[in-house]
Design a protein around this motif. Structure first.
Motif, PDB file in Angstrom:
ATOM      1  N   ASP A  32       0.806  -1.219   0.000  1.00  0.00           N
ATOM      2  CA  ASP A  32       0.000   0.000   0.000  1.00  0.00           C
ATOM      3  C   ASP A  32       0.839   1.269   0.000  1.00  0.00           C
ATOM      4  OD1 ASP A  32      -2.166  -1.755   0.321  1.00  0.00           O
ATOM      5  OD2 ASP A  32      -1.898  -1.721   2.501  1.00  0.00           O
ATOM      6  N   LEU A  33       1.952   1.244   0.723  1.00  0.00           N
ATOM      7  CA  LEU A  33       2.759   2.454   0.887  1.00  0.00           C
ATOM      8  C   LEU A  33       4.240   2.159   0.746  1.00  0.00           C
ATOM      9  CD1 LEU A  33       1.361   3.870   4.290  1.00  0.00           C
ATOM     10  CD2 LEU A  33       0.815   4.746   2.025  1.00  0.00           C
ATOM     11  N   THR A  34       4.981   3.182   0.306  1.00  0.00           N
ATOM     12  CA  THR A  34       6.443   3.102   0.331  1.00  0.00           C
ATOM     13  C   THR A  34       6.926   4.085   1.391  1.00  0.00           C
ATOM     14  OG1 THR A  34       6.584   2.527  -2.013  1.00  0.00           O
ATOM     15  CG2 THR A  34       8.574   3.429  -1.008  1.00  0.00           C
ATOM     16  N   LEU A  35       7.819   3.613   2.252  1.00  0.00           N
ATOM     17  CA  LEU A  35       8.393   4.465   3.302  1.00  0.00           C
ATOM     18  C   LEU A  35       9.828   4.827   2.923  1.00  0.00           C
ATOM     19  CD1 LEU A  35       8.134   5.588   6.316  1.00  0.00           C
ATOM     20  CD2 LEU A  35       9.261   3.461   7.000  1.00  0.00           C
ATOM     21  N   MET A  36      10.102   6.124   2.906  1.00  0.00           N
ATOM     22  CA  MET A  36      11.472   6.579   2.622  1.00  0.00           C
ATOM     23  C   MET A  36      12.201   6.711   3.959  1.00  0.00           C
ATOM     24  SD  MET A  36      12.461  10.006   0.491  1.00  0.00           S
ATOM     25  CE  MET A  36      14.097  10.746   0.482  1.00  0.00           C
ATOM     26  N   ILE A  37      13.442   6.238   4.035  1.00  0.00           N
ATOM     27  CA  ILE A  37      14.195   6.373   5.281  1.00  0.00           C
ATOM     28  C   ILE A  37      15.260   7.453   5.100  1.00  0.00           C
ATOM     29  CG2 ILE A  37      15.554   5.235   7.065  1.00  0.00           C
ATOM     30  CD1 ILE A  37      14.310   2.586   6.227  1.00  0.00           C
ATOM     31  N   ASP A  38      15.088   8.522   5.849  1.00  0.00           N
ATOM     32  CA  ASP A  38      15.889   9.745   5.842  1.00  0.00           C
ATOM     33  C   ASP A  38      15.666  10.565   4.568  1.00  0.00           C
ATOM     34  OD1 ASP A  38      16.949  10.080   8.352  1.00  0.00           O
ATOM     35  OD2 ASP A  38      18.650   8.754   7.979  1.00  0.00           O
ATOM     36  N   ALA A  39      15.860  11.884   4.729  1.00  0.00           N
ATOM     37  CA  ALA A  39      15.507  12.800   3.642  1.00  0.00           C
ATOM     38  C   ALA A  39      16.715  13.281   2.852  1.00  0.00           C
ATOM     39  CB  ALA A  39      14.737  13.991   4.211  1.00  0.00           C
ATOM     40  N   GLY A  40      17.924  12.923   3.320  1.00  0.00           N
ATOM     41  CA  GLY A  40      19.113  13.311   2.568  1.00  0.00           C
ATOM     42  C   GLY A  40      19.678  14.653   2.989  1.00  0.00           C
ATOM     43  N   ASN A  41      20.864  14.973   2.459  1.00  0.00           N
ATOM     44  CA  ASN A  41      21.587  16.161   2.927  1.00  0.00           C
ATOM     45  C   ASN A  41      21.263  17.416   2.125  1.00  0.00           C
ATOM     46  OD1 ASN A  41      23.038  15.900   0.579  1.00  0.00           O
ATOM     47  ND2 ASN A  41      25.052  15.989   1.559  1.00  0.00           N
ATOM     48  N   SER A  42      20.390  17.300   1.100  1.00  0.00           N
ATOM     49  CA  SER A  42      20.038  18.464   0.286  1.00  0.00           C
ATOM     50  C   SER A  42      18.802  18.102  -0.539  1.00  0.00           C
ATOM     51  CB  SER A  42      21.180  18.812  -0.671  1.00  0.00           C
ATOM     52  OG  SER A  42      21.409  17.713  -1.553  1.00  0.00           O
ATOM     53  N   PHE A  75      18.174  17.912   5.481  1.00  0.00           N
ATOM     54  CA  PHE A  75      18.095  19.056   4.558  1.00  0.00           C
ATOM     55  C   PHE A  75      17.310  18.742   3.278  1.00  0.00           C
ATOM     56  CE2 PHE A  75      21.968  21.857   5.951  1.00  0.00           C
ATOM     57  CZ  PHE A  75      21.337  22.078   7.162  1.00  0.00           C
ATOM     58  N   GLY A  76      17.119  17.475   2.985  1.00  0.00           N
ATOM     59  CA  GLY A  76      16.354  17.113   1.786  1.00  0.00           C
ATOM     60  C   GLY A  76      14.846  17.164   1.996  1.00  0.00           C
ATOM     61  N   LEU A  77      14.443  17.310   3.255  1.00  0.00           N
ATOM     62  CA  LEU A  77      13.013  17.243   3.586  1.00  0.00           C
ATOM     63  C   LEU A  77      12.180  18.273   2.822  1.00  0.00           C
ATOM     64  CD1 LEU A  77      11.387  15.418   5.465  1.00  0.00           C
ATOM     65  CD2 LEU A  77      11.743  17.056   7.299  1.00  0.00           C
ATOM     66  N   SER A  78      12.742  19.461   2.612  1.00  0.00           N
ATOM     67  CA  SER A  78      11.971  20.532   1.951  1.00  0.00           C
ATOM     68  C   SER A  78      11.659  20.207   0.483  1.00  0.00           C
ATOM     69  CB  SER A  78      12.722  21.858   2.061  1.00  0.00           C
ATOM     70  OG  SER A  78      14.033  21.724   1.583  1.00  0.00           O
ATOM     71  N   PRO A  83       4.205  13.699   3.668  1.00  0.00           N
ATOM     72  CA  PRO A  83       4.497  13.903   5.095  1.00  0.00           C
ATOM     73  C   PRO A  83       5.713  13.128   5.596  1.00  0.00           C
ATOM     74  CG  PRO A  83       2.324  12.899   4.768  1.00  0.00           C
ATOM     75  CD  PRO A  83       2.951  13.013   3.428  1.00  0.00           C
ATOM     76  N   SER A  84       6.154  13.509   6.793  1.00  0.00           N
ATOM     77  CA  SER A  84       7.308  12.838   7.395  1.00  0.00           C
ATOM     78  C   SER A  84       7.038  12.576   8.865  1.00  0.00           C
ATOM     79  CB  SER A  84       8.547  13.703   7.230  1.00  0.00           C
ATOM     80  OG  SER A  84       8.295  14.974   7.784  1.00  0.00           O
ATOM     81  N   ILE A  85       7.817  11.657   9.417  1.00  0.00           N
ATOM     82  CA  ILE A  85       7.648  11.267  10.823  1.00  0.00           C
ATOM     83  C   ILE A  85       9.013  11.203  11.499  1.00  0.00           C
ATOM     84  CG2 ILE A  85       7.597   8.778  10.200  1.00  0.00           C
ATOM     85  CD1 ILE A  85       5.652   8.368  12.565  1.00  0.00           C
ATOM     86  N   SER A  86       9.047  11.639  12.770  1.00  0.00           N
ATOM     87  CA  SER A  86      10.296  11.565  13.543  1.00  0.00           C
ATOM     88  C   SER A  86       9.942  11.423  15.015  1.00  0.00           C
ATOM     89  CB  SER A  86      11.120  12.841  13.355  1.00  0.00           C
ATOM     90  OG  SER A  86      10.576  13.894  14.131  1.00  0.00           O
ATOM     91  N   LYS A 137      12.531  22.179   7.081  1.00  0.00           N
ATOM     92  CA  LYS A 137      11.120  21.801   7.122  1.00  0.00           C
ATOM     93  C   LYS A 137      10.959  20.796   8.268  1.00  0.00           C
ATOM     94  CE  LYS A 137       7.628  19.645   4.175  1.00  0.00           C
ATOM     95  NZ  LYS A 137       7.450  18.981   2.868  1.00  0.00           N
ATOM     96  N   LEU A 138       9.951  21.015   9.090  1.00  0.00           N
ATOM     97  CA  LEU A 138       9.792  20.144  10.261  1.00  0.00           C
ATOM     98  C   LEU A 138       8.963  18.906   9.935  1.00  0.00           C
ATOM     99  CD1 LEU A 138       9.173  22.874  12.983  1.00  0.00           C
ATOM    100  CD2 LEU A 138      11.295  21.630  12.525  1.00  0.00           C
ATOM    101  N   PRO A 139       9.193  17.812  10.680  1.00  0.00           N
ATOM    102  CA  PRO A 139       8.413  16.591  10.452  1.00  0.00           C
ATOM    103  C   PRO A 139       6.919  16.823  10.717  1.00  0.00           C
ATOM    104  CG  PRO A 139      10.292  16.175  11.877  1.00  0.00           C
ATOM    105  CD  PRO A 139      10.200  17.651  11.733  1.00  0.00           C
ATOM    106  N   THR A 140       6.076  16.112  10.000  1.00  0.00           N
ATOM    107  CA  THR A 140       4.625  16.259  10.122  1.00  0.00           C
ATOM    108  C   THR A 140       4.100  15.553  11.374  1.00  0.00           C
ATOM    109  OG1 THR A 140       4.757  15.728   7.744  1.00  0.00           O
ATOM    110  CG2 THR A 140       2.570  16.183   8.634  1.00  0.00           C
ATOM    111  N   VAL A 141       4.566  14.332  11.593  1.00  0.00           N
ATOM    112  CA  VAL A 141       4.075  13.500  12.700  1.00  0.00           C
ATOM    113  C   VAL A 141       5.242  13.206  13.630  1.00  0.00           C
ATOM    114  CG1 VAL A 141       2.875  11.342  13.276  1.00  0.00           C
ATOM    115  CG2 VAL A 141       2.585  12.342  10.999  1.00  0.00           C
ATOM    116  N   THR A 142       4.990  13.231  14.947  1.00  0.00           N
ATOM    117  CA  THR A 142       6.051  12.839  15.874  1.00  0.00           C
ATOM    118  C   THR A 142       5.547  11.725  16.786  1.00  0.00           C
ATOM    119  OG1 THR A 142       5.391  14.573  17.414  1.00  0.00           O
ATOM    120  CG2 THR A 142       7.220  15.077  15.933  1.00  0.00           C
ATOM    121  N   PHE A 143       6.488  10.988  17.352  1.00  0.00           N
ATOM    122  CA  PHE A 143       6.104   9.917  18.281  1.00  0.00           C
ATOM    123  C   PHE A 143       7.079   9.868  19.441  1.00  0.00           C
ATOM    124  CE2 PHE A 143       9.410   6.750  17.389  1.00  0.00           C
ATOM    125  CZ  PHE A 143       9.913   7.193  16.178  1.00  0.00           C
ATOM    126  N   ASP A 144       6.628   9.236  20.512  1.00  0.00           N
ATOM    127  CA  ASP A 144       7.447   9.016  21.693  1.00  0.00           C
ATOM    128  C   ASP A 144       7.915   7.589  21.675  1.00  0.00           C
ATOM    129  OD1 ASP A 144       7.961  11.012  23.531  1.00  0.00           O
ATOM    130  OD2 ASP A 144       5.906  11.007  24.300  1.00  0.00           O
TER     131      ASP A 144
END
Ligand SMILES: [Zn+2]
Length: 287
Positions: A32-42, A75-78, A83-86, A137-144
């Motif tokens: 159903d979904l593809t998850l990208m791990i880390d957004a990269g340095n640019s 830095f690649g997040l922008s 969305p993103s999660i951290s 750019k800040l992550p969309t979702v956060t978790f504990d």
């Protein structure tokens, strides 16, 4: 030259670049979904990864997970339109970067003040030679602590493990196929007066990592390693941590005892590991 490689049925990764400090980027492909791990340095790094996925017929990610706040992972997040999660801590640390300028002058100034490290400043200049389009750019979702993501036929466990490298570090475990994406978590703390490992944090981290039944371990600035290679690395860290405690951070005594333990001369990596533990011991004494 960066290449996209397939490690298992559901997991792809792009190789790192040491000159510009580009870490490995990963993609876990579910039904159903593809998850990208880390957004990269640019933005360039992130975009290049997405293009490579597309060329290989891999469905575009719909979520990105950020493993920790260091520039080369965020830095690649922008450039991402999904969305993103951290972890909560990662987002808090990322917020602190928002006011910063990224010009050569601003970077040099922060290096002088001890806020930024020379190694990162140099890599940022190298990565962003033509245009320095850095927007935090800040992550969309956060978790504990822990979260599980069902991508359809494959599940990822995200667990905050901390460690000396960065206390917000999380790992990503792909349950059905057993790769454990360690990112940078077993590296030393570089944001300190001296690169260092501490005995307590190292032993605690390695115990947590042992709870995963992993077969391959991905180190973001190196490569995926087998369980056997990982265990060798971990044995070195554990042994040196214990000797650091036993000999109260005395470099000579630790080195001699470790040579005796493994019955051979030490290589450069092992000597460096001892130095980092000695640094960590000294820094703790000063607190
Ligand atoms: Zn890092």
């Amino acid at each position: 030259m960066q290449t996209l490689k397939k490690l298992s049925e559901r997991f792809w990764y792009q190789t790192p670049v040491s000159e510009t400090d580009r870490p490995i980027l990963g993609a876990v492909v579910g039904n159903d979904l593809t998850l990208m791990i880390d957004a990269g340095n640019s933005e360039d790094h992130a975009t290049y990864f997405l293009e490579e996925l597309s060329k290989n017929g891999i469905p575009r990610p719909s979520l990105a997970v950020i493993t920790h706040w260091h520039w080369d992972h965020i830095f690649g997040l922008s450039a991402l339109d999904f969305p993103s999660i951290s972890s909560k801590e990662t987002k808090t640390k990322m917020k602190e970067l928002i006011p910063f300028d990224w010009t050569d002058e601003a970077l040099n100034d922060r290096v002088k003040k001890g806020i930024e490290i020379e190694f990162c400043a140099a890599a940022i200049k190298q990565e962003f030679q033509e245009h320095r389009d850095i927007h935090i750019k800040l992550p969309t979702v956060t978790f504990d602590k822990k979260v599980e993501i069902d991508l359809g036929g494959v599940t990822c466990i995200l667990l905050q493990v901390g460690g000396d490298h960065s206390s917000d570090s999380i790992v990503v475990y792909i349950k059905e196929e057993k790769p454990l994406f360690l990112s940078d978590c077993i590296y030393a703390n570089m944001y300190a007066p001296k690169n260092n490992y501490t005995v307590l944090n190292t032993l605690r981290l390695l115990d947590i990592l042992d709870t995963f039944d992993a077969e391959t371990y991905i180190l973001s600035h190196w490569k995926p390693v087998t369980k056997k290679e990982y265990q060798q690395e971990v044995n070195t860290l554990r042994s040196i941590a214990k000797l650091t405690e036993k000999f109260k951070g005395k470099k000579q005594a630790i080195t001699e005892a470790y040579i005796e333990q493994i019955s051979r001369e030490l290589n450069e990596d092992e000597l460096e590991t001892i130095e980092f533990f000695v640094n960590g011991y000294m820094l703790n004494q000063q607190d």
